[in-house]
Motif scaffolding. Structure first.
Motif, PDB file in Angstrom:
ATOM      1  N   UNK A 135      -1.476 -36.888 -82.799  1.00 32.07           N
ATOM      2  CA  UNK A 135      -0.552 -35.858 -83.277  1.00 32.07           C
ATOM      3  C   UNK A 135       0.676 -36.514 -83.924  1.00 32.07           C
ATOM      4  N   UNK A 136       1.221 -37.536 -83.290  1.00 31.77           N
ATOM      5  CA  UNK A 136       2.385 -38.225 -83.842  1.00 31.77           C
ATOM      6  C   UNK A 136       2.033 -38.944 -85.140  1.00 31.77           C
ATOM      7  N   UNK A 137       0.849 -39.580 -85.173  1.00 28.47           N
ATOM      8  CA  UNK A 137       0.412 -40.259 -86.390  1.00 28.47           C
ATOM      9  C   UNK A 137       0.265 -39.269 -87.537  1.00 28.47           C
ATOM     10  N   UNK A 138      -0.259 -38.093 -87.243  1.00 28.08           N
ATOM     11  CA  UNK A 138      -0.425 -37.059 -88.274  1.00 28.08           C
ATOM     12  C   UNK A 138       0.927 -36.580 -88.786  1.00 28.08           C
ATOM     13  N   UNK A 139       1.891 -36.483 -87.902  1.00 28.87           N
ATOM     14  CA  UNK A 139       3.241 -36.073 -88.322  1.00 28.87           C
ATOM     15  C   UNK A 139       3.819 -37.082 -89.313  1.00 28.87           C
ATOM     16  N   UNK A 140       3.644 -38.377 -89.016  1.00 29.05           N
ATOM     17  CA  UNK A 140       4.120 -39.409 -89.943  1.00 29.05           C
ATOM     18  C   UNK A 140       3.369 -39.328 -91.272  1.00 29.05           C
ATOM     19  N   UNK A 141       2.065 -39.085 -91.203  1.00 30.78           N
ATOM     20  CA  UNK A 141       1.254 -38.989 -92.413  1.00 30.78           C
ATOM     21  C   UNK A 141       1.723 -37.832 -93.294  1.00 30.78           C
ATOM     22  N   UNK A 142       1.976 -36.695 -92.688  1.00 28.32           N
ATOM     23  CA  UNK A 142       2.416 -35.533 -93.458  1.00 28.32           C
ATOM     24  C   UNK A 142       3.813 -35.746 -94.031  1.00 28.32           C
ATOM     25  N   UNK A 143       4.675 -36.388 -93.257  1.00 34.38           N
ATOM     26  CA  UNK A 143       6.021 -36.686 -93.753  1.00 34.38           C
ATOM     27  C   UNK A 143       5.947 -37.643 -94.943  1.00 34.38           C
ATOM     28  N   UNK A 144       5.036 -38.603 -94.849  1.00 31.80           N
ATOM     29  CA  UNK A 144       4.846 -39.538 -95.960  1.00 31.80           C
ATOM     30  C   UNK A 144       4.385 -38.799 -97.215  1.00 31.80           C
ATOM     31  N   UNK A 145       3.497 -37.824 -97.036  1.00 32.65           N
ATOM     32  CA  UNK A 145       3.027 -37.053 -98.174  1.00 32.65           C
ATOM     33  C   UNK A 145       4.152 -36.310 -98.874  1.00 32.65           C
ATOM     34  N   UNK A 146       5.088 -35.783 -98.090  1.00 30.63           N
ATOM     35  CA  UNK A 146       6.226 -35.088 -98.687  1.00 30.63           C
ATOM     36  C   UNK A 146       7.106 -36.056 -99.468  1.00 30.63           C
ATOM     37  N   UNK A 147       7.324 -37.245 -98.905  1.00 35.55           N
ATOM     38  CA  UNK A 147       8.114 -38.250 -99.624  1.00 35.55           C
ATOM     39  C   UNK A 147       7.423 -38.633-100.936  1.00 35.55           C
ATOM     40  N   UNK A 148       6.109 -38.834-100.872  1.00 39.65           N
ATOM     41  CA  UNK A 148       5.361 -39.234-102.071  1.00 39.65           C
ATOM     42  C   UNK A 148       5.439 -38.155-103.142  1.00 39.65           C
ATOM     43  N   UNK A 149       5.324 -36.900-102.733  1.00 42.11           N
ATOM     44  CA  UNK A 149       5.369 -35.795-103.693  1.00 42.11           C
ATOM     45  C   UNK A 149       6.721 -35.712-104.388  1.00 42.11           C
ATOM     46  N   UNK A 150       7.766 -36.179-103.721  1.00 36.34           N
ATOM     47  CA  UNK A 150       9.119 -36.145-104.284  1.00 36.34           C
ATOM     48  C   UNK A 150       9.501 -37.466-104.944  1.00 36.34           C
ATOM     49  N   UNK A 151       8.517 -38.377-105.058  1.00 31.75           N
ATOM     50  CA  UNK A 151       8.761 -39.638-105.755  1.00 31.75           C
ATOM     51  C   UNK A 151       9.437 -40.712-104.929  1.00 31.75           C
ATOM     52  N   UNK A 152       9.596 -40.487-103.629  1.00 26.74           N
ATOM     53  CA  UNK A 152      10.238 -41.482-102.764  1.00 26.74           C
ATOM     54  C   UNK A 152       9.139 -42.387-102.172  1.00 26.74           C
ATOM     55  N   UNK A 153       8.658 -43.298-102.988  1.00 26.67           N
ATOM     56  CA  UNK A 153       7.483 -44.083-102.609  1.00 26.67           C
ATOM     57  C   UNK A 153       7.767 -45.048-101.456  1.00 26.67           C
TER      58      UNK A 153
END
Length: 259
Positions: A135-153
């Motif tokens: 569950x925690x790993x998935x939270x980090x994964x989803x947060x990473x996706x939001x950063x990527x979508x906003x260009x914060x690679x």
């Protein structure tokens, strides 16, 4: 010269004798978790050692240490270099021919390597809850996706890294982090993630194709050509895509310029 050879052979015999005299093997050893076992190498020029993580039926899950010159003890092995983080063996093979140096539970450092070799065993031995980890790993994964979508690679890469640290076999996170590295031109870093992703999931077409792209960008043209050629056979539904990049790779090899 003859004296030198004789002295050398004598020293070998003496070292074997010292090892044998300092070795007290068991004949009927029932190994259990935490047991540390040692034995001299066949040539008498050092010692091998291992620690038993767990025993599941007929299988002993072990960690092996790098060989040492002198006979290892529990205190010295606490700082010894690990050779293999997980080396399953038949428990019966440890019943004789090994000396029991003592019993010492696996340290957090020793178990860390196991996480990458046998995640389920790692979770069990560390007493963690796999659902909480995922569950925690998935939270980090989803947060990473939001950063990527906003260009914060960079932020995305850091969050993918946290997900992978929790669950090393997280192939989606490995792939996404590799793509983020590629977007930053960090193809060598991307290649490491892609290799791991392909190892875990050989049927992952996107990772396989991206590996070819990274090799092409890095100028490893022979390796890139091999990937794009193999990709046409492994993923026939994407053969045209692989063939196009195979053409580009061969053109690059001929002209020295990207196609």
């Amino acid at each position: 010269m003859l004296k030198t050879i004789t002295a050398f052979l004598a020293s070998l015999g003496a070292s074997r004798a010292r090892a044998a005299g300092n070795f007290h093997p068991h004949s009927q050893l029932a190994v259990k978790a935490g047991d540390v076992l040692v034995q001299p190498l066949p040539d008498g020029q050092g010692w091998s050692s291992l620690k038993v993580f767990a025993v599941d039926g007929a299988t002993a899950h072990c960690l092996t240490y790098e060989t040492s010159i002198g006979k290892p003890a529990l205190a010295s092995l606490a700082q010894a270099a690990v050779r293999m983080a997980h080396a399953p063996r038949a428990a019966a093979s440890l019943a004789e021919g090994w000396e029991l140096a003592g019993n010492q539970p696996a340290t957090a450092r020793e178990l860390q390597g196991l996480k990458y070799m046998d995640f389920e065993l790692y979770v069990r031995l560390t007493g963690q809850d796999v659902d909480t980890i995922m569950r925690t790993a998935t939270e980090h994964f989803e947060r990473a996706g939001m950063h990527a979508a906003e260009g914060r690679r960079i932020d995305a890469i850091n969050e993918y890294g946290k997900a992978i640290e929790l669950y090393p076999a997280y192939t989606d996170a490995l792939g996404k982090r590799a793509f983020a590295f590629m977007e930053l031109g960090l193809h060598q870093q991307a290649l490491r993630d892609l290799d791991e992703s392909i190892y875990l999931n050989p049927e992952g077409m996107a990772a396989f194709f991206a590996k070819g792209e990274c090799l092409l960008k890095l100028g490893h043209l022979d390796e890139a050509e091999a990937i794009f050629t193999e990709g046409q056979e492994l993923f026939p539904e994407h053969a045209s895509q692989f063939n196009e990049f195979l053409r580009r790779t061969r053109a690059f090899a001929l002209t020295g310029r990207p196609a």
